[in-house]
Design a protein around this motif. Structure first.
Motif, mmCIF file in Angstrom:
data_model
loop_
_atom_site.group_PDB
_atom_site.id
_atom_site.type_symbol
_atom_site.label_atom_id
_atom_site.label_comp_id
_atom_site.label_asym_id
_atom_site.label_seq_id
_atom_site.Cartn_x
_atom_site.Cartn_y
_atom_site.Cartn_z
ATOM 1 N N PRO A 49 0.873 -1.256 0.019
ATOM 2 C CA PRO A 49 -0.038 0.032 -0.073
ATOM 3 C C PRO A 49 0.812 1.269 0.066
ATOM 4 N N ALA A 50 0.332 2.421 -0.564
ATOM 5 C CA ALA A 50 1.004 3.499 -0.522
ATOM 6 C C ALA A 50 0.929 4.020 0.880
ATOM 7 N N PRO A 51 2.297 4.806 1.086
ATOM 8 C CA PRO A 51 2.127 5.566 2.568
ATOM 9 C C PRO A 51 0.931 6.477 2.629
ATOM 10 N N ASP A 52 0.656 6.929 3.895
ATOM 11 C CA ASP A 52 -0.282 7.929 4.036
ATOM 12 C C ASP A 52 -0.020 9.301 3.131
ATOM 13 N N GLY A 53 -1.334 9.796 2.822
ATOM 14 C CA GLY A 53 -0.748 11.059 2.016
ATOM 15 C C GLY A 53 -0.419 10.787 0.561
ATOM 16 N N MET A 54 -0.150 9.565 0.166
ATOM 17 C CA MET A 54 0.508 9.172 -1.297
ATOM 18 C C MET A 54 -0.483 8.278 -1.816
#
Length: 451
Positions: free
Chosen positions: A9-14
């Motif tokens: 999963p993409a990091p938070d905010g990305m």
């Protein structure tokens, strides 16, 4: 930045770009931004890139005069003070407040006789394109045909909407109906359904070509035979010198043409007021019929809600100042743009005399109006070449490859003549000639750049 593994999963905010709509990765959507950016990065360069009106015709104070004229018109028509206030401050009808004035202007200037109810006032012609394509391209097998090279706005709309585009390449001299027929039949043989064909018949952007009147009649007959609609986009007619050929819509006797228009080139670019003329009958399963314009209005209600009443007021005031004849308001502008085109052609002739032209392998067309002409060069006219031209020679232009949906135009250059003064045109063509000569010499010696 290091690429993220697809299974994580993409990091938070990305966000992952591949999870966004495919259109955001389509190069055609970067075209306009790139041209704006390259001009800003090189403010001292002379730019033949923007297809925009000349600033010298605009007077800020006239805006208020136009608005007051429209409000006075409403009062004379019996509008109350509350009605007049609402005409500026409230949203207004989705289809537009000034449809009657636009219909009257089209009748006087273009011989297009349609009721106001068939007109939809849009946010520039760009929204008119979006509404038309969205309404007409309904099923996965439906496709949009476009004359190529074509304005990137139509292919950009198709990309945003996820609509398949089939390019019909122009031959030398312009569009040929035989090529459209062959392309439509080929698509039908694949099980696909061509629904509409987009073309700019007059002073086309980007090529500058104009369709002969015989071809216009042939195209209308072909559209009726094949069961497709024509999306006619003709923004340069009233800003071109001389008598213009009849629009496709004015010749249309079978309601085969949806006419797309704009006041951005003719009256007021910043107002962003365009329109669609859609007088086709739409019949539902019960036999009830409406105008296509009404169906476009439904889509518009969920896209822009309505077109700015303030912008409509300014345009209305301008039309009223000439009793609806927009052509009358463009007498000076059409003469100016005609001279800008003629002046550019004269400078090209003088800078590239016949012997040098033959040696370099350079040629160009000679449009009778509009903002654009096409130059053919003996080297790849790509983004890298454009950067060298801007950085080393101080002149900016547009690669024709940007306007070919299926590829092509790799050795073509679009020059826009509308925005520059005669002095800038003379100096710009001199710089352009030095750039072309340097690119030719570099290619002859196997060098990748003109430095």
């Amino acid at each position: 930045m290091t690429a993220l593994p697809l299974d994580l999963p993409a990091p938070d905010g990305m966000l992952r770009k591949e999870h966004l709509h495919a259109s955001v990765s389509d190069p055609v959507l970067d075209t306009m931004n790139f041209l704006n950016e390259v001009t800003l990065r090189h403010p001292e360069a002379i730019s033949f890139a923007p297809g925009r009106p000349y600033d010298g015709f605009f007077d800020v104070e006239e805006i208020f005069t136009h608005i007051r004229r429209y409000l006075t018109h409403l009062e004379e028509q019996g509008a109350s003070s509350a009605d007049v206030r609402d005409a500026l401050f409230q949203y207004g009808p989705t289809a537009g407040r000034i449809r009657g004035l636009i219909a009257d202007s089209l009748r006087q200037d273009e011989g297009i006789n349609v009721p106001p109810e068939s007109v939809v006032v849009t946010v520039g012609c760009q929204e008119a394109m979006l509404l038309g394509v969205r309404a007409l391209i309904a099923q996965p097998e439906d496709v949009l045909m476009v004359s190529s090279p074509c304005y990137v706005g139509i292919t950009g709309v198709a990309s945003v909407l996820g609509v398949a585009v089939v390019a019909v390449e122009e031959a030398d001299g312009g569009f040929r109906c035989a090529d459209l027929r062959a392309a439509v039949l080929a698509e039908q043989a694949k099980g696909r359904r061509p629904r509409a064909f987009y073309i700019t018949p007059d002073h086309s952007n980007p090529s500058g070509t104009t369709m002969p009147v015989e071809t216009r009649h042939e195209l209308l007959d072909l559209a009726a035979e094949l069961g497709i609609l024509i999306l006619e986009d003709s923004p340069y007619r009233l800003v071109s010198p001389g008598r213009q050929l009849p629009t496709l819509k004015s010749l249309d006797r079978r309601r085969s043409v949806v006419h797309l228009g704009s006041f951005s080139k003719t009256l007021f670019p910043g107002a962003r007021v365009g329109y669609a003329v859609a007088d086709q009958q739409v019949v539902d399963g019960t036999g009830h019929s409406t105008l296509l314009a009404e169906e476009l209005t439904k889509i518009k209600s969920m896209v822009t809600v309505n077109t700015s009443p303030l912008s409509q007021a300014v345009v209305a005031g301008m039309l009223l100042s000439a009793d609806g004849r927009a052509a009358e308001l463009n007498t000076k502008t059409s003469a100016y743009y005609g001279e800008a085109m003629s002046g550019t052609l004269r400078e090209l002739d003088a800078t590239f005399p016949p012997a040098l032209r033959a040696e370099l392998g350079v040629s160009w067309n000679e449009p009778s109006g509009g903002f654009f002409l096409t130059v053919n060069v003996p080297f790849p006219a790509d983004t890298a070449a454009l950067a060298r031209s801007a950085e080393d020679f101080g002149v900016i232009w547009t690669p024709m490859s940007y306007f070919h949906p299926d590829g092509g135009g790799s050795r073509g250059i679009r020059l826009s003549t509308s925005y520059l003064t005669p002095e800038d045109i003379a100096e710009g063509i001199a710089r352009f000639a030095r750039f072309v000569a340097a690119e030719f010499a570099a290619q002859a010696h196997g060098q990748p750049e003109s430095r």
